[in-house]
Design a protein around this motif. Sequence first.
Motif, PDB file in Angstrom:
ATOM      1  N   GLU A  21       0.832  -1.199   0.000  1.00  0.00           N
ATOM      2  CA  GLU A  21       0.000   0.000   0.000  1.00  0.00           C
ATOM      3  C   GLU A  21       0.876   1.263   0.000  1.00  0.00           C
ATOM      4  N   VAL A  25       0.858   4.273  -2.907  1.00  0.00           N
ATOM      5  CA  VAL A  25       0.742   5.702  -2.629  1.00  0.00           C
ATOM      6  C   VAL A  25       1.934   6.449  -3.226  1.00  0.00           C
ATOM      7  N   ASN A  28       1.630   7.171  -6.860  1.00  0.00           N
ATOM      8  CA  ASN A  28       0.481   8.027  -7.199  1.00  0.00           C
ATOM      9  C   ASN A  28      -0.818   7.273  -7.484  1.00  0.00           C
ATOM     10  N   SER A  30      -4.405   6.158  -6.068  1.00  0.00           N
ATOM     11  CA  SER A  30      -5.286   6.676  -5.021  1.00  0.00           C
ATOM     12  C   SER A  30      -6.249   5.583  -4.572  1.00  0.00           C
ATOM     13  N   PHE A  31      -6.469   5.564  -3.267  1.00  0.00           N
ATOM     14  CA  PHE A  31      -7.403   4.609  -2.682  1.00  0.00           C
ATOM     15  C   PHE A  31      -8.797   4.912  -3.202  1.00  0.00           C
ATOM     16  N   ASN A  32      -9.513   3.865  -3.610  1.00  0.00           N
ATOM     17  CA  ASN A  32     -10.842   4.042  -4.173  1.00  0.00           C
ATOM     18  C   ASN A  32     -11.921   3.574  -3.197  1.00  0.00           C
ATOM     19  N   PHE A 114      -7.313   0.402  -5.530  1.00  0.00           N
ATOM     20  CA  PHE A 114      -6.502   1.586  -5.798  1.00  0.00           C
ATOM     21  C   PHE A 114      -6.509   1.828  -7.303  1.00  0.00           C
ATOM     22  N   ARG A 116      -5.047   4.386 -10.731  1.00  0.00           N
ATOM     23  CA  ARG A 116      -4.217   5.417 -11.362  1.00  0.00           C
ATOM     24  C   ARG A 116      -4.435   5.291 -12.863  1.00  0.00           C
TER      25      ARG A 116
END
Length: 175
Positions: A21, A25, A28, A30-32, A114, A116
């Motif tokens: 995790e 991060v 780049n 992003s947690f969804n 996550f 991107r």
Amino acid sequence: MSKENVECEAKFRVIELSSVERRLVDANFSFNREEDQRDTYFKHPTRAGLSSFPTYLRVRTYGARSSIAMHHKLANFKWAEDETSVTDGDVVRRIYENLGFDIDVEVHKLRRYFKRGEMEVVLDDVKGLGTFIEIEGPSVDAVFECAASLGFLRADAEALEGKSYADLVRGAIVG
């Protein structure tokens, strides 16, 4: 004729999801969302031996929502997938059973999503199996480029998992 939905993905076994995790991060992503999922896989009533024709019929329940899906393996790391939402997964399970489909296995997992761009990475804690990362993208090359950027290599036979969760759970039950 409808267009076939194709999914390119790779799965890796991991020991510690928190370190993955952090890498997501840093890259780049992003947690969804997070979902507690129950997947029920069914056996075809007349085609008992589908090992040479990997196809999975699944009902997934997560929270108050459910979906049904059929997955068919096209090539390594490439699947045709048709999935749609349903109002009540338990009703669909009963319908399948009344039509002669037997429950094959159930997979319970906590899944964290996550995102991107076109890439999606999920962190899975699968009951009875352990922890995994799945990387999905627009092509097999994109999946493995993303995997490499996160420290997961296609050549790492120890980490790269070629079996579905249903196959792994089935093996754990038999083994």
